[in-house]
Each structure stands twice: as structure tokens, then as C-alpha cells.
Design a protein around this motif. Structure first.
Motif, PDB file in Angstrom:
ATOM      1  N   ASP A  91       0.868  -1.182   0.000  1.00  0.00           N
ATOM      2  CA  ASP A  91       0.000   0.000   0.000  1.00  0.00           C
ATOM      3  C   ASP A  91       0.904   1.232   0.000  1.00  0.00           C
ATOM      4  O   ASP A  91       1.488   1.577   1.033  1.00  0.00           O
ATOM      5  N   HIS A 128      -0.752   5.981   2.415  1.00  0.00           N
ATOM      6  CA  HIS A 128      -1.680   6.125   3.545  1.00  0.00           C
ATOM      7  C   HIS A 128      -1.100   7.170   4.480  1.00  0.00           C
ATOM      8  O   HIS A 128       0.025   7.659   4.301  1.00  0.00           O
ATOM      9  N   ILE A 170      -1.362  -7.627   2.764  1.00  0.00           N
ATOM     10  CA  ILE A 170      -0.563  -6.393   2.745  1.00  0.00           C
ATOM     11  C   ILE A 170       0.806  -6.708   3.344  1.00  0.00           C
ATOM     12  O   ILE A 170       0.907  -7.081   4.515  1.00  0.00           O
ATOM     13  N   THR A 197       3.890  -0.932   3.566  1.00  0.00           N
ATOM     14  CA  THR A 197       3.195   0.309   3.251  1.00  0.00           C
ATOM     15  C   THR A 197       4.195   1.451   3.118  1.00  0.00           C
ATOM     16  O   THR A 197       5.344   1.361   3.555  1.00  0.00           O
TER      17      THR A 197
END
Length: 346
Positions: A14, A17, A61, A64
Motif C-alpha cells: 500500500d 496512507h 498487505i 506500506t
């Protein structure tokens, strides 16, 4: 969440964020609230525990990237260096995650901070401070350039002047990023997309990633015009994609700015509905840039406005159901890993 997790073993990075503590800001808000303020109101606190709660909802996931959001700036010291506080904080979170105590995911394996690009060549001192504070994880800068003549479009985010991407000092600073191997996260609104094409041409040595699929608009003075302007957005995306130093993030479409009537707090659309709404924009970006320069993003907690974390990723997977394994590897992890130079092996 609705329905089972699709392709639960597909590795995902990801690449966009935020972490923040907006509780005091929410307490100070006064009605009527702008739609973006309502997104903050939905999740005033989003730290490692809240992030992990989303990451552990079934999708695979593996890492990130944190992107600046104006949180945890230093309360004192030179103004230009106060944003380094965010990098200091995020590096601490990354170290917590890298310990393995919170599971195998490597949260904040890369981080994008803020430096005022209007400093021009003077941005070097700020970049030095970020790099020193980043524990080897600092990867670049985002200086939000989003602007619209209608202040109701951006509301509390309406802070940047028009034409920032064309400012000579900003371009000098972007070249300094390129010289250091750092990247620029560029967030603009759909009518501004030609400015990013011009910036990328003027700074060919800088790696740039366009945030949020170029943010199509359907609010304020753009209400009802999003679909009408789709061909204009598409042409701008193709012009940017022709420039090899630009990547694109696929997401941000669950924010209020695109004005999708089916999205908003309490509406809880299905992943099928989201895929239907977003498919034209996502597929156009993939066709223009190619999978190797596209990366899916959550933009959480902001995109909680229109989707839950597991539903959002299910929607993306529905859109790419016909992609090959190689294409999916790039879209969901490979492009982000390469662009942000992530090391998640240890």
C-alpha cells in the motif's frame, strides 16, 4: 465489509496512507463542515493500531508507504524544519513494525515528507534533515499543489496558490530532489494536470508520481461535470503517461472530491458497485502508463469516506480480474517497491 476477500494471497504494498491524531482539530470544528472535514471526523485518530486493524482484514498487505499529511510537525524551531517532526515520528512507527512484534507487515517501510519547494535550491537543508531523521526510509517529498478557483472545492485544503508547478523556485527544488534520488508525490486536481506534464518535461531527472489518478472533480463549480470532462482528463493522463519519469497512483476515488453520488459516510457500497464506478478511470490509467508505472493505493484513512479498507481492495481486484499474474504483481506491489526503493527482506 461485503463478501469474501478476493485473491487473498496476492502480495500488496500500500504506497499511500497517512497516520495522524486530529482529535483536537475535530473538537474545534464548527458547522457547517466541509466534506473533507467530515472525512477527518470519521477517523480523528489513525495511528499504528488503527492502521494494523485495517491491514489485517484479509488482504495480503506486506508493506506500506506513509505520505505526508501535516501531522506531528515540531512545535518550535525554524519553520522550514518543523515538518521533519513527521518524519521522526513515522520512522519510529516503522521501527516498531520492523521489530516483528506487530506481525509480518512492514508498515511505513518508506516515507514521503514535506518540504516547502518554494525554497528552491534552499530546500537542500530540509532534505538533509529529513534524510537524517528517516532511518534510511525517507524517499521523497509531497508538496500538495491542488488548487481551484472555487474555494469550496478544497475547503480546508485550499491553501496553495495557482500555478505552483510552474514556479521557477519549485522547479529548482524538484531538480534538487532528482539529483538526490528522491521523488516527488504530486497531488493536483483534474484541470491542473497539464501543469504536471509541463513540470515533468522541465525536470526530466526527477521521478514523479501523480497522486489519486489525477483527481477527477464533481463538486463545487464542477458539480455534474465529472463525466462530461472525462475525455479531457483522459487526454491529460495520456500526455503525462508519455513522459517516462512519471508514475501514477490508482486510488483516491473514494474521496468526496470526485462527487460520486453513491459514495459517502453510511452508504457502504459493495466492491462490485465501486468497481463499476471507478473502472473507466483505473483502466484508462493502466492502459496509458502500463502496469509497471501504476500502483494501487488505499489513501486511508481519507478514502474511508467512500469505502472500507477490505472493500476498496476487493474493488481494485475486480477491475483487474482479467490481468495476467505478471501485471498484477506490478500493479499491487512491484511498481511501488521499485519506485520507492523498498527493502522489506529483513
Amino acid at each position: 465489509m461485503n463478501g469474501p476477500i478476493l485473491e487473498p494471497d496476492l502480495p500488496i504494498i500500500d504506497p499511500h496512507h497517512h497516520l495522524w491524531d486530529r482529535r483536537q482539530r475535530v473538537a474545534e470544528m464548527r458547522a457547517p463542515l466541509h466534506a473533507f472535514e467530515k472525512t477527518i471526523q470519521l477517523t480523528p485518530l489513525y495511528l499504528l493500531d488503527q492502521l494494523l486493524a485495517d491491514l489485517n482484514t484479509g488482504h495480503n498487505i506486506i508493506a506500506t508507504v506513509h505520505v505526508q499529511c501535516g501531522a506531528f510537525y515540531r512545535a518550535s524551531g525554524p519553520e522550514a524544519l518543523r515538518p521533519v517532526g513527521e518524519t521522526e515520528f513515522i520512522n519510529g512507527v516503522a521501527a516498531m513494525s520492523a521489530s516483528g512484534l506487530y506481525g509480518p507487515v512492514r508498515a511505513c517501510a518508506g516515507m514521503v515528507g514535506f518540504a516547502d519547494l518554494r525554497l528552491g535550491d534552499g530546500v537542500d537543508a530540509v532534505l538533509d534533515a529529513h534524510i537524517a531523521a528517516g532511518g534510511g526510509r525517507f524517499r521523497g517529498v509531497r508538496h500538495m499543489m491542488a488548487h481551484d478557483e472555487d474555494p469550496t472545492v478544497l475547503g480546508p485544503l485550499a491553501a496553495m496558490p495557482a500555478g505552483l508547478a510552474g514556479d521557477s523556485a519549485v522547479r529548482a527544488a524538484v531538480r534538487r530532489l532528482g539529483a538526490r534520488g528522491l521523488s516527488l508525490d504530486a497531488w493536483v486536481l483534474e484541470p491542473q494536470l497539464p501543469e504536471i506534464a509541463d513540470l515533468a518535461r522541465a525536470c526530466p531527472g526527477a521521478a514523479i508520481v501523480l497522486n489519486h489518478a489525477g483527481t477527477p472533480l464533481g463538486v463545487g463549480n464542477h458539480a455534474g461535470k465529472r463525466d462530461e470532462r472525462f475525455p479531457i482528463w483522459r487526454d491529460s493522463i495520456r500526455q503525462i503517461a508519455a513522459l517516462p519519469n512519471v508514475h501514477v497512483k490508482l486510488g483516491g476515488l473514494a474521496m468526496p472530491f470526485p462527487g460520486f453520488a453513491d459514495l459517502g459516510p453510511g452508504k457502504q457500497p459493495s466492491s462490485q458497485q465501486l468497481a463499476g464506478l471507478w473502472r473507466p478511470w483505473i483502466e484508462t490509467c493502466i492502459e496509458a502508463f502500463g502496469p509497471q508505472r501504476c500502483m494501487f493505493e488505499s489513501n486511508f484513512p481519507v478514502d474511508r469516506w467512500g469505502a472500507s479498507y477490505p472493500t476498496l481492495w476487493n474493488a481494485f481486484k475486480r477491475i483487474t480480474a482479467g490481468a495476467s499474474a505478471t501485471e498484477k504483481q506490478a500493479l499491487y506491489a512491484g511498481a511501488a517497491m521499485a519506485f520507492y526503493r523498498l527493502d522489506i527482506s529483513g
